[in-house]
Design an enzyme around this catalytic site. Structure first.
Site, mmCIF file in Angstrom:
data_model
loop_
_atom_site.group_PDB
_atom_site.id
_atom_site.type_symbol
_atom_site.label_atom_id
_atom_site.label_comp_id
_atom_site.label_asym_id
_atom_site.label_seq_id
_atom_site.Cartn_x
_atom_site.Cartn_y
_atom_site.Cartn_z
ATOM 1 C CG ASP A 108 -22.339 -12.070 -31.952
ATOM 2 O OD1 ASP A 108 -22.770 -11.584 -30.971
ATOM 3 O OD2 ASP A 108 -22.617 -12.424 -33.102
ATOM 4 C CG ASP A 167 -28.694 -9.565 -28.992
ATOM 5 O OD1 ASP A 167 -29.448 -8.640 -28.834
ATOM 6 O OD2 ASP A 167 -28.998 -10.430 -29.871
HETATM 7 N N1 GLY Z 1 -27.480 -12.388 -31.346
HETATM 8 C C1 GLY Z 1 -27.869 -13.384 -30.175
HETATM 9 C C2 GLY Z 1 -29.277 -13.854 -30.079
HETATM 10 O O1 GLY Z 1 -29.590 -14.379 -30.943
HETATM 11 O O2 GLY Z 1 -29.740 -13.862 -28.764
#
Ligand code: GLY
Length: 417
Positions: free
Chosen positions: A126, A187
């Site tokens: 992330d 993501d």
């Molecule tokens: N991992 C990012 C989201 O929850 O969208």
């Protein structure tokens, strides 16, 4: 005779379409009032800064960042390495981008540096969310070397998660081998922006190549033929083969988790910006087409958290809600992505994308904003973070506010492109 039958059928289907889309058609002429929206955001974020300050003082912890609202109504505060730790400072930079007001710049600067350690966090994919939306934004708006250095260091850390057998960056380091061996989530597309930017800043092609490899592998394995996306693809790290395609935050493996579709749309649009690879543009267009075809989309275009949830009320119209939560964050991400996608296509197609984004932003600014000095200072209500885990359901969340502000800015800056 056959011709006449066909005509009657066509008229009937047109009538049904018109009835179902009356509100949507009306909204097509509605645009968000940008000045009003930024004025509301100014008031509300100043209030949030006051709430944050109180908590930081009480807890004697100046690294806390507002993420959401707890079930008891209190602010949910997090710190680095929470994946949401960079959005708050990002919002402050977005306010500065719009206003050029030194107040927002000062607030943005101090709230950015408190998460600097994220640049060394090799335990998470992330880093784009954490570092690009904060330090990257800071560098874009100030050109200061210190921000650039953090972006580049974070890109190096993110690159260390790349596996050449799989051709992807590993998303999550947690999870048993039965659950997944090498999880890649849709993501993750968002974090490639950090790598593309680091290549631009340093000239080091390795960052670019990793991002391209990740995007190509995702393009190949993450999508269904209709353009919808799985949430998680589990790879065999020995040979890069796909073990399974599953969900983690959606309702079921074959469902359509709304925010996942949003990440894919935004991610491939952004990849096209850096590479001009037509395959990425085509994928973004395909995702948009799939999204626009959702029969269960509410008339205000703010999606349900998962578009295959059987709790979605039947029929189109102002939500007979309560039964199925919306996800305003997905809507904001989609609007922001569509404003950019509109800059890469024909005038006719651009108009469709801009209209859709405008309609989302009109809904968000007229129906989803929290009243001033409520909701702990968050801007948007009604986002859904992790429904299967029972966490952050129908609440404000900081990334919804980040992409909402980004979309407001883009709506202005991309207007004439
Ligand atoms: N991992 C990012 C989201 O929850 O969208």
């Amino acid at each position: 005779m056959i011709k006449r039958l066909f005509l009657i059928l066509a008229m009937f289907s047109q009538m049904t379409y018109s009835q179902n889309h009356t509100d949507a058609t009306r909204l097509a002429s509605d645009k968000p009032d940008l000045q009003q929206a930024f004025a509301a955001a100014d008031t509300q974020l100043r209030y949030q800064l006051e709430q944050v300050e109180k908590i930081r003082k009480t807890k004697k912890d100046w690294t806390l960042v507002p993420r959401s609202i707890e079930k008891d109504g209190n602010l949910r505060m997090v710190r680095q390495p929470d994946w949401c730790c960079g959005f708050f400072s990002g919002e402050l930079w977005l306010m500065y981008q719009h206003s050029h007001d030194s107040f927002w710049r000062e607030q943005a600067v101090s709230n950015t540096w408190i998460i600097e350690r994220a640049k060394l966090d090799g335990g998470s994919h992330d880093l784009g969310f954490m570092v690009y939306n904060s330090f990257g934004k800071a560098y874009e708006l100030t050109g200061e070397q210190s921000y650039r250095d953090v972006v580049v260091r974070a890109a190096e850390t993110l690159a260390s998660r790349f596996d050449s057998h799989v051709g992807c960056i590993r998303s999550w380091s947690w999870g048993t081998p039965e659950r997944w061996q090498f999880a890649v989530i849709i993501d993750n597309m968002m974090n490639l922006e950090l790598l593309f930017e680091a290549c631009k800043l340093t000239g080091n092609r390795r960052y670019h190549d990793i991002a391209v490899s990740h995007a190509n592998t995702t393009l190949k394995n993450h999508f269904r033929p209709d353009g919808s996306s799985y949430h998680v693809v589990d790879y065999n790290p020995k040979d890069g083969s796909v073990i399974k395609r599953i969900t983690h935050q959606g309702l079921f493996d074959e469902s359509v988790w709304s925010r996942g579709q949003a990440w894919g749309l935004y991610g491939f649009t952004m990849c096209y910006r850096y590479t001009h690879d037509k395959a990425y543009l085509a994928q973004a267009q395909k995702i948009a087409k799939f999204w626009f075809s959702q029969a269960d989309m509410p008339w205000d275009l703010i999606p349900y958290w998962d578009m295959r949830d059987p709790a979605i009320p039947t029929g189109v119209g102002p939500a007979k809600d309560g039964s199925c939560p919306r996800d305003a964050s997905a809507a904001a991400i989609i609007a922001s992505a569509l404003y950019e996608l509109a800059t890469f296509v024909s005038a006719k197609e651009a108009k469709t994308y801009r209209n859709y984004a405008d309609r989302i932003m009109y809904s968000l600014t007229t129906k989803y904003l929290a009243a001033p000095h409520t909701a702990q200072g968050f801007l948007l209500q009604h986002s859904t973070g992790n429904y299967p885990a029972g966490d952050e359901i129908d609440v404000p969340i900081n990334y919804a506010d980040y992409y909402y502000l980004e979309a407001l800015n883009r709506s202005q800056t991309f207007k004439n492109k």
